[in-house]
Design a protein around this motif. Structure first.
Motif, PDB file in Angstrom:
ATOM      1  N   ILE A  24       0.825  -1.202   0.000  1.00 34.07           N
ATOM      2  CA  ILE A  24       0.000   0.000   0.000  1.00 34.07           C
ATOM      3  C   ILE A  24       0.864   1.259   0.000  1.00 34.07           C
ATOM      4  O   ILE A  24       1.724   1.442   0.861  1.00 34.07           O
ATOM      5  CB  ILE A  24      -0.935   0.034   1.225  1.00 34.07           C
ATOM      6  CG1 ILE A  24      -1.707  -1.290   1.370  1.00 34.07           C
ATOM      7  CG2 ILE A  24      -1.891   1.224   1.122  1.00 34.07           C
ATOM      8  CD1 ILE A  24      -2.589  -1.625   0.199  1.00 34.07           C
TER       9      ILE A  24
ATOM     10  N   ALA B 239      -0.054   5.177   0.150  1.00 34.60           N
ATOM     11  CA  ALA B 239      -1.286   5.912   0.420  1.00 34.60           C
ATOM     12  C   ALA B 239      -1.353   7.419   0.154  1.00 34.60           C
ATOM     13  O   ALA B 239      -2.421   7.958   0.395  1.00 34.60           O
ATOM     14  CB  ALA B 239      -1.667   5.694   1.897  1.00 34.60           C
TER      15      ALA B 239
ATOM     16  N   ARG C  50       2.392  -4.089   3.550  1.00 34.59           N
ATOM     17  CA  ARG C  50       1.411  -5.016   2.975  1.00 34.59           C
ATOM     18  C   ARG C  50       0.186  -5.057   3.866  1.00 34.59           C
ATOM     19  O   ARG C  50       0.259  -5.449   5.033  1.00 34.59           O
ATOM     20  CB  ARG C  50       2.015  -6.414   2.836  1.00 34.59           C
ATOM     21  CG  ARG C  50       1.011  -7.438   2.303  1.00 34.59           C
ATOM     22  CD  ARG C  50       1.627  -8.792   2.096  1.00 34.59           C
ATOM     23  NE  ARG C  50       2.552  -8.781   0.968  1.00 34.59           N
ATOM     24  CZ  ARG C  50       2.928  -9.873   0.322  1.00 34.59           C
ATOM     25  NH1 ARG C  50       2.456 -11.057   0.676  1.00 34.59           N
ATOM     26  NH2 ARG C  50       3.778  -9.797  -0.682  1.00 34.59           N
TER      27      ARG C  50
ATOM     28  N   ILE D 282      -7.382  -3.831   1.959  1.00 34.84           N
ATOM     29  CA  ILE D 282      -8.270  -2.670   1.877  1.00 34.84           C
ATOM     30  C   ILE D 282      -9.683  -3.170   1.608  1.00 34.84           C
ATOM     31  O   ILE D 282      -9.902  -3.954   0.667  1.00 34.84           O
ATOM     32  CB  ILE D 282      -7.846  -1.706   0.758  1.00 34.84           C
ATOM     33  CG1 ILE D 282      -6.438  -1.167   1.000  1.00 34.84           C
ATOM     34  CG2 ILE D 282      -8.826  -0.538   0.658  1.00 34.84           C
ATOM     35  CD1 ILE D 282      -5.977  -0.189  -0.065  1.00 34.84           C
TER      36      ILE D 282
ATOM     37  N   ILE E 248      -8.579  -0.280   6.332  1.00 34.30           N
ATOM     38  CA  ILE E 248      -7.247  -0.632   5.824  1.00 34.30           C
ATOM     39  C   ILE E 248      -6.507  -1.320   6.963  1.00 34.30           C
ATOM     40  O   ILE E 248      -6.398  -0.763   8.061  1.00 34.30           O
ATOM     41  CB  ILE E 248      -6.468   0.614   5.363  1.00 34.30           C
ATOM     42  CG1 ILE E 248      -7.199   1.320   4.220  1.00 34.30           C
ATOM     43  CG2 ILE E 248      -5.054   0.221   4.924  1.00 34.30           C
ATOM     44  CD1 ILE E 248      -6.515   2.600   3.753  1.00 34.30           C
TER      45      ILE E 248
ATOM     46  N   VAL F 262      -0.708  -0.956  -4.508  1.00 30.03           N
ATOM     47  CA  VAL F 262      -2.033  -0.333  -4.462  1.00 30.03           C
ATOM     48  C   VAL F 262      -1.861   1.150  -4.147  1.00 30.03           C
ATOM     49  O   VAL F 262      -1.268   1.507  -3.127  1.00 30.03           O
ATOM     50  CB  VAL F 262      -2.920  -1.020  -3.405  1.00 30.03           C
ATOM     51  CG1 VAL F 262      -4.329  -0.441  -3.440  1.00 30.03           C
ATOM     52  CG2 VAL F 262      -2.958  -2.536  -3.625  1.00 30.03           C
TER      53      VAL F 262
ATOM     54  N   LEU G  39      -5.359   6.995   0.167  1.00 30.29           N
ATOM     55  CA  LEU G  39      -5.959   5.756   0.650  1.00 30.29           C
ATOM     56  C   LEU G  39      -6.078   5.870   2.159  1.00 30.29           C
ATOM     57  O   LEU G  39      -5.089   5.797   2.890  1.00 30.29           O
ATOM     58  CB  LEU G  39      -5.097   4.545   0.256  1.00 30.29           C
ATOM     59  CG  LEU G  39      -4.931   4.298  -1.249  1.00 30.29           C
ATOM     60  CD1 LEU G  39      -4.066   3.076  -1.493  1.00 30.29           C
ATOM     61  CD2 LEU G  39      -6.275   4.155  -1.953  1.00 30.29           C
TER      62      LEU G  39
ATOM     63  N   VAL H  85      -9.174   3.663  -6.337  1.00 28.77           N
ATOM     64  CA  VAL H  85      -7.998   2.823  -6.119  1.00 28.77           C
ATOM     65  C   VAL H  85      -7.448   2.356  -7.456  1.00 28.77           C
ATOM     66  O   VAL H  85      -8.204   1.906  -8.328  1.00 28.77           O
ATOM     67  CB  VAL H  85      -8.348   1.590  -5.249  1.00 28.77           C
ATOM     68  CG1 VAL H  85      -7.104   0.734  -5.007  1.00 28.77           C
ATOM     69  CG2 VAL H  85      -8.966   2.023  -3.927  1.00 28.77           C
TER      70      VAL H  85
END
Length: 383
Positions: free
Chosen positions: A10, A12, A18, A21, A31, A56, A341, A349
């Motif tokens: 992730i 953000a 890791r 979500i 999250i 992500v 995020l 996303v």
């Protein structure tokens, strides 16, 4: 719509490691660590996306797009076409801000507003600026201030041209009054109220904007200048403007990574820098006499392409470059639930391959729009 994205790295945009979500409807609900079995035991339809080997990131925000086309500097046949939904999605973009350009006669604010609303219905988030290159500038209600206050999609004024032969050659006072109107409209409607400036190759560069800050009661954060990469002198001027608190924007092209490094190494305020695509705008080329000698069309794909090149070729940190197309842009445009995020934020996303950085999945407001590198949601009239 319930979606669990698991096993992804992730960003953000700062690195969170890791994590999983959970998206419900159009919102990021959680999250962190999640019990997948308990979620499936709820007897609800849940989409599982395994992001193993992927990164992500927030959906990209493009703050300068010609949604209904632009151009026309070479005659009617050089007017560029409208932008389609799939072109936005394939670029990892989930939020766009539309604008008019040189032409405020054959292209209209009401058409731009309708296009933004149409894109919202098709699945992405869309806003617009009121106006075009010229002052007085075209509006919907006959007032920049009233447009910002009364029209839901209008978040500021723009793109107003300065230092360009195609501008209306306005006086400093005319520019100051327009910026003040946009700012007051933003105050009264809880919107950004920014004025987005097209900066041409002219010798005055950003002189008008520096003078506005010196001679008028204008908050620096309400000035937002784009196309700042035309020359080193203009970039130096933009660095100075960013240090005063204004936002500045690089139009993505093959030199973007180099300009980001230059901006950074010469004291530019990184939190005030954004990137945009100028998508579906024309790319006219003029000679020294101001005669049109060539024409191209900008693509929204350029935005993410240049993000990846800045990371791969210039060695810039992904967390840093991501800010220029996510969080910084959300801050410039006062979009509190975009560009990050975070629990409670919009479920925009983008998932990219960890090695190639190729876009694999895109979710816009929680809806799966691009899956396994294939567009699964297209515009109403797209094949």
């Amino acid at each position: 719509m319930i979606t669990l994205i698991k096993n992804g790295e992730i960003y953000a945009p700062e690195y969170l490691g890791r994590q999983s979500i959970l998206l419900i409807g159009g919102e990021i609900v959680k999250i962190g660590e999640m019990n997948e079995n308990k979620l499936l035991d709820l007897d609800l339809e849940v989409q599982l996306v395994d992001a193993e080997g992927s990164i992500v990131v927030p959906g990209l925000i493009d703050p300068h797009v010609h949604l209904i086309g632009g151009g026309g500097e070479g005659g009617f046949s050089t007017r560029t076409p409208e932008l389609q939904l799939s072109e936005i999605i394939k670029s990892g973009i989930t939020t766009v801000v539309g604008c008019l350009g040189t032409d405020g006669t054959t292209r209209h604010m009401t058409s731009l507003l309708a296009k933004a609303k149409g894109l919202e219905e098709e699945g992405v988030t869309a806003y617009i600026y009121t106006g075009n290159y010229h002052i007085p500038t075209p509006t919907i209600t006959s007032s920049v201030k009233d447009d910002v206050i009364l029209i839901d999609k209008v978040i500021g004024a723009g793109e107003i041209a300065i230092s360009d032969s195609r501008s209306a050659q306005p006086s400093l006072h005319e520019v100051g009054k327009l910026v003040a109107e946009a700012r007051i409209g933003g105050l009264l409607s809880n919107k950004a109220g920014v004025t987005h400036f097209h900066v041409g190759p002219g010798k005055d560069r950003l002189t008008f904007l520096h003078r506005l800050l010196e001679e008028y009661e204008i908050p620096a954060s309400k000035l937002y200048a784009t196309h700042i990469m035309r020359s080193r002198e203009l970039m130096d001027d933009a660095i100075s403007l960013s240090q005063k608190g204004a936002f500045v924007d690089i139009t993505a092209d093959e030199t973007t990574g180099e300009w980001i490094k230059y901006f950074k190494e010469n004291g530019g305020e990184l939190e005030r820098l954004t990137l945009s695509s100028d998508g579906n705008g024309s790319l006219p080329k003029f000679n020294d006499q101001g005669q049109l000698i060539g024409m191209g069309v900008a693509s929204p794909h350029t935005l993410y392409e240049q993000v990846t090149r800045a990371v791969k070729e210039q060695g810039l940190p992904l967390t840093e470059v991501l800010r220029f197309v996510t969080l910084n842009t959300a801050n410039a445009l006062c979009l509190p639930k975009k560009g990050r995020l975070q629990e409670g934020h919009d479920a925009d996303v983008t998932i990219v391959n960890n090695e190639t950085l190729e876009i694999e999945h895109v979710f816009a407001k929680g809806r799966h729009m691009l899956k396994d590198r294939k567009t699964i949601v297209k515009g109403t009239f797209e094949k």
